[in-house]
Design a protein around this motif. Structure first.
Motif, PDB file in Angstrom:
ATOM      1  N   THR A   1      64.488  69.899 -46.620  1.00  0.00           N
ATOM      2  CA  THR A   1      63.678  68.798 -45.795  1.00  0.00           C
ATOM      3  C   THR A   1      62.510  69.463 -45.057  1.00  0.00           C
ATOM      4  N   VAL A   2      61.601  68.625 -44.682  1.00  0.00           N
ATOM      5  CA  VAL A   2      60.389  69.056 -43.907  1.00  0.00           C
ATOM      6  C   VAL A   2      60.166  67.910 -43.261  1.00  0.00           C
ATOM      7  N   SER A   3      59.558  68.377 -41.840  1.00  0.00           N
ATOM      8  CA  SER A   3      58.876  67.362 -41.043  1.00  0.00           C
ATOM      9  C   SER A   3      57.203  67.435 -41.067  1.00  0.00           C
ATOM     10  N   THR A   4      56.619  66.319 -40.994  1.00  0.00           N
ATOM     11  CA  THR A   4      55.388  66.385 -41.080  1.00  0.00           C
ATOM     12  C   THR A   4      54.589  65.684 -39.611  1.00  0.00           C
ATOM     13  N   ASP A   5      55.705  65.683 -38.855  1.00  0.00           N
ATOM     14  CA  ASP A   5      55.303  65.030 -37.670  1.00  0.00           C
ATOM     15  C   ASP A   5      54.987  66.065 -36.651  1.00  0.00           C
ATOM     16  N   VAL A   6      53.639  66.474 -36.400  1.00  0.00           N
ATOM     17  CA  VAL A   6      52.851  67.580 -35.844  1.00  0.00           C
ATOM     18  C   VAL A   6      52.470  67.309 -34.384  1.00  0.00           C
ATOM     19  N   TYR A   7      52.714  65.976 -34.093  1.00  0.00           N
ATOM     20  CA  TYR A   7      52.555  65.373 -32.879  1.00  0.00           C
ATOM     21  C   TYR A   7      53.520  65.564 -31.681  1.00  0.00           C
ATOM     22  N   ARG A   8      54.891  65.838 -32.633  1.00  0.00           N
ATOM     23  CA  ARG A   8      56.017  65.961 -31.476  1.00  0.00           C
ATOM     24  C   ARG A   8      56.919  67.070 -32.118  1.00  0.00           C
ATOM     25  N   PRO A   9      56.465  68.328 -31.320  1.00  0.00           N
ATOM     26  CA  PRO A   9      57.507  69.602 -31.807  1.00  0.00           C
ATOM     27  C   PRO A   9      58.885  69.228 -31.780  1.00  0.00           C
ATOM     28  N   ALA A  10      59.475  68.292 -30.705  1.00  0.00           N
ATOM     29  CA  ALA A  10      60.848  67.929 -30.718  1.00  0.00           C
ATOM     30  C   ALA A  10      61.339  67.219 -31.898  1.00  0.00           C
ATOM     31  N   ALA A  11      60.590  66.604 -32.601  1.00  0.00           N
ATOM     32  CA  ALA A  11      60.878  66.064 -33.679  1.00  0.00           C
ATOM     33  C   ALA A  11      61.136  67.140 -34.805  1.00  0.00           C
ATOM     34  N   ILE A  12      60.325  68.122 -34.967  1.00  0.00           N
ATOM     35  CA  ILE A  12      60.614  68.970 -36.128  1.00  0.00           C
ATOM     36  C   ILE A  12      61.788  69.816 -35.728  1.00  0.00           C
ATOM     37  N   LYS A  13      62.111  70.151 -34.362  1.00  0.00           N
ATOM     38  CA  LYS A  13      63.148  70.826 -34.140  1.00  0.00           C
ATOM     39  C   LYS A  13      64.637  70.054 -34.386  1.00  0.00           C
ATOM     40  N   GLN A  14      64.429  68.703 -33.955  1.00  0.00           N
ATOM     41  CA  GLN A  14      65.574  67.866 -34.385  1.00  0.00           C
ATOM     42  C   GLN A  14      66.032  67.983 -35.637  1.00  0.00           C
TER      43      GLN A  14
ATOM     44  N   VAL B   1      69.586  68.946 -37.394  1.00  0.00           N
ATOM     45  CA  VAL B   1      70.375  68.276 -38.162  1.00  0.00           C
ATOM     46  C   VAL B   1      70.404  68.606 -39.965  1.00  0.00           C
ATOM     47  N   SER B   2      69.456  69.238 -40.246  1.00  0.00           N
ATOM     48  CA  SER B   2      69.363  69.753 -41.483  1.00  0.00           C
ATOM     49  C   SER B   2      70.383  70.955 -41.741  1.00  0.00           C
ATOM     50  N   GLY B   3      70.418  71.628 -40.707  1.00  0.00           N
ATOM     51  CA  GLY B   3      71.555  72.678 -40.512  1.00  0.00           C
ATOM     52  C   GLY B   3      72.955  72.203 -40.522  1.00  0.00           C
ATOM     53  N   GLN B   4      73.072  71.161 -39.738  1.00  0.00           N
ATOM     54  CA  GLN B   4      74.515  70.575 -39.830  1.00  0.00           C
ATOM     55  C   GLN B   4      74.757  69.820 -41.118  1.00  0.00           C
ATOM     56  N   SER B   5      74.005  69.564 -41.744  1.00  0.00           N
ATOM     57  CA  SER B   5      74.023  68.666 -42.976  1.00  0.00           C
ATOM     58  C   SER B   5      74.195  69.770 -44.309  1.00  0.00           C
ATOM     59  N   GLY B   6      73.987  71.059 -43.859  1.00  0.00           N
ATOM     60  CA  GLY B   6      73.895  72.088 -45.294  1.00  0.00           C
ATOM     61  C   GLY B   6      72.752  72.086 -45.812  1.00  0.00           C
ATOM     62  N   ALA B   7      71.573  71.404 -45.534  1.00  0.00           N
ATOM     63  CA  ALA B   7      70.622  71.434 -46.364  1.00  0.00           C
ATOM     64  C   ALA B   7      69.871  72.457 -45.631  1.00  0.00           C
ATOM     65  N   ASP B   8      68.616  72.831 -46.531  1.00  0.00           N
ATOM     66  CA  ASP B   8      67.591  73.945 -46.097  1.00  0.00           C
ATOM     67  C   ASP B   8      66.367  73.263 -45.554  1.00  0.00           C
ATOM     68  N   PHE B   9      65.902  73.912 -44.441  1.00  0.00           N
ATOM     69  CA  PHE B   9      64.782  73.381 -43.774  1.00  0.00           C
ATOM     70  C   PHE B   9      63.505  74.159 -43.913  1.00  0.00           C
ATOM     71  N   PHE B  10      62.285  73.586 -44.370  1.00  0.00           N
ATOM     72  CA  PHE B  10      61.123  74.031 -44.435  1.00  0.00           C
ATOM     73  C   PHE B  10      60.261  74.036 -42.923  1.00  0.00           C
ATOM     74  N   GLN B  11      59.940  75.234 -42.557  1.00  0.00           N
ATOM     75  CA  GLN B  11      59.335  75.504 -41.271  1.00  0.00           C
ATOM     76  C   GLN B  11      57.844  75.152 -41.438  1.00  0.00           C
ATOM     77  N   PRO B  12      57.500  73.940 -40.891  1.00  0.00           N
ATOM     78  CA  PRO B  12      56.020  73.601 -40.878  1.00  0.00           C
ATOM     79  C   PRO B  12      54.913  74.485 -40.247  1.00  0.00           C
ATOM     80  N   ASP B  13      53.852  74.731 -40.430  1.00  0.00           N
ATOM     81  CA  ASP B  13      52.769  75.262 -39.705  1.00  0.00           C
ATOM     82  C   ASP B  13      52.061  73.983 -38.931  1.00  0.00           C
ATOM     83  N   ILE B  14      52.360  73.721 -37.499  1.00  0.00           N
ATOM     84  CA  ILE B  14      52.049  72.826 -36.876  1.00  0.00           C
ATOM     85  C   ILE B  14      50.450  72.750 -36.514  1.00  0.00           C
ATOM     86  N   SER B  15      49.801  73.764 -36.912  1.00  0.00           N
ATOM     87  CA  SER B  15      48.420  73.906 -36.782  1.00  0.00           C
ATOM     88  C   SER B  15      47.682  73.002 -38.019  1.00  0.00           C
TER      89      SER B  15
END
Length: 455
Positions: free
Chosen positions: A138-151, A155-169
């Motif tokens: 999974t990946v989040s492209t919501d660079v406007y809300r860091p809380a959304a990326i953390k969320q 939830v990805s960790g809880q689901s067992g999926a891997d999470f791609f850490q985005p560079d918000i810059s």
């Protein structure tokens, strides 16, 4: 969902009796009730007009079989058209996710802020891992809300999926491309892309998500919409459908809305199938959408298939077979068995989740139930049983006054609660006998007295 429509149809079925054919006269009142119920459920007016027109066209002149009343015959027509309006006419395969592409299959999630989009990504990731055995990133492209990326990371960790850490810059398109490259190099089956939402439709959001679509060429573009939006869901769906080549819809918060008109309206407006519905806040609260089964639930026929599927996923089949064998040969239902039944009930989402899938007559039998209180009581009962010795669980008749005091102290409850549990256990013993001899209706009548609030 659509409880009002269920109640109105049940009432009208009783009033149309004793005629051999459905006519304009004997269907007019029922169609009026259906129309009012749909409008009260916040179904869009064009959808209501179209629906009523099709029902009237198919119903008039229809012969009524000897085994049916005219009201029941009309409900059959209504059920068919309800299923069609929610996508049955598109065919069964239209509601399935498409993976016919070179991995990773990209799923782009679109929708307004606050509709449950990020939580839905986690639920979908869990579904794909457990049901489809896919390796998911999974990946989040919501660079406007860091809380959304953390969320999403959570939830990805809880689901067992891997999470791609985005560079918000970085810009959203650059993040998405980096995630896609990572998914290819690490052999992921599916990449789910969460996008930024807004509180309302605006040009910047639509340009951004259109750019993401062009960059990713997703195999699935899912529009996530809150079922509680009602009429507003129609305008939002139309805007997204014009901006993106949507492939399907995910309806969230279906459990919290008594009206639920979005389920009937959004598919009709977009022409795209509803693929999933969110039925609880938990990560396992995502169900594949089946228009025929949803039509049955709306009409008070229940969704026994969903209940069976829930049991298949969560019930220990081997333990259930062993209990059945034990009872058949005259074995005693003891507190170990009782505790196992409570655990199975919990695994299936609790009493309220099970009851929601039952036909109307079963729900009516427990309509005064306080399910929140009942579910809490289930937890306390499990704690009391855990405070007993193995011998006491196997032979409840050993539990006298001194043992009750010890058990109550261990569980942190009053002795009265231990007495109540033992009384409920005896009722459950009786219910298990009725399951062998009297079927589900006797079980439901017994269940009414088992939990607090069930009268």
């Amino acid at each position: 969902m659509l409880d009002n429509l269920t109640q109105r149809l049940a009432k009208v079925v009783k009033t149309i009796r004793g005629e051999a054919r459905l006519t304009e006269a004997n269907t007019a009142e029922m169609l009026r009730e259906v129309r009012l119920a749909l409008l009260e459920a916040d179904v869009a007016l064009p959808v209501v007009k179209n629906f009523i027109g099709k029902v009237r066209e198919k119903a008039l002149g229809k012969e009524v079989m000897d085994s049916l009343s005219p009201g029941q015959a009309l409900v059959g027509v209504v059920q068919q058209e309800l299923a069609n309006i929610m996508g049955a006419d598109l065919g069964e395969k239209s509601s399935r996710l498409n993976f016919a592409t070179q991995p990773p299959a990209v799923i782009l999630m679109a929708g307004l802020q606050g509709v449950g989009k990020t939580t839905t990504v986690g639920k979908l990731a869990r579904y794909l891992r457990q049901e489809k055995k896919k390796k998911v990133l999974t990946v989040s492209t919501d660079v406007y809300r860091p809380a959304a990326i953390k969320q999403l990371e959570t939830v990805s960790g809880q689901s067992g999926a891997d999470f791609f850490q985005p560079d918000i810059s970085e810009q959203p398109v650059a993040i998405a491309r980096a995630a896609l490259d990572h998914a290819r190099r690490h052999f992921y089956d599916v990449l789910i892309v969460d996008t930024a939402g807004r509180l309302g439709i605006d040009e910047q959001m639509m340009q951004e998500i259109s750019g993401l679509h062009q960059a990713l060429s997703p195999i699935e573009t899912l529009f996530v919409v809150d079922a509680m939006l009602g009429q507003d869901a129609i305008n939002v769906a139309r805007s997204f459908n014009e901006a993106l080549p949507l492939t399907g819809i995910v309806l969230t918060k279906l459990d919290g809305d008594a009206r639920g008109g979005a389920a009937l309206s959004v598919r009709h407006i977009t022409g795209k199938p509803v693929k999933f519905v969110g039925v609880s806040e938990k990560l396992d609260g995502l169900e594949e959408f089946d228009p025929v089964r949803m039509a049955n639930r709306i009409l008070g026929m229940g969704d026994i298939l969903a209940l069976v599927e829930e049991a298949r996923k969560n019930v220990d089949l081997k333990a259930a077979q062993e209990l059945e064998k034990k009872l058949k040969v005259g074995g005693r239902f003891d507190l170990n068995d009782f505790q196992a039944q409570l655990e199975q009930m919990k695994n299936m989402g609790g009493l309220s989740s099970m009851m929601d899938k039952m036909p109307a007559q079963f729900r009516q039998a427990a309509q005064s139930t306080n399910f929140d209180q009942a579910n809490k009581q289930v937890g306390r009962m499990a704690g009391i049983i855990n405070s007993m010795t193995p011998q006491e669980r196997a032979k409840p008749e050993l539990i006298k006054a001194s043992r009750k005091r010890r058990i109550a102290a261990g569980a942190g409850v009053q002795v009265q609660e231990v007495n109540r549990l033992l009384s409920q256990f005896e009722q459950m013993q009786s219910m298990m006998k009725k399951m062998k001899n009297g079927g589900m209706m006797k079980l439901m009548r017994g269940l009414k007295g088992m939990m607090p609030g069930m009268r």
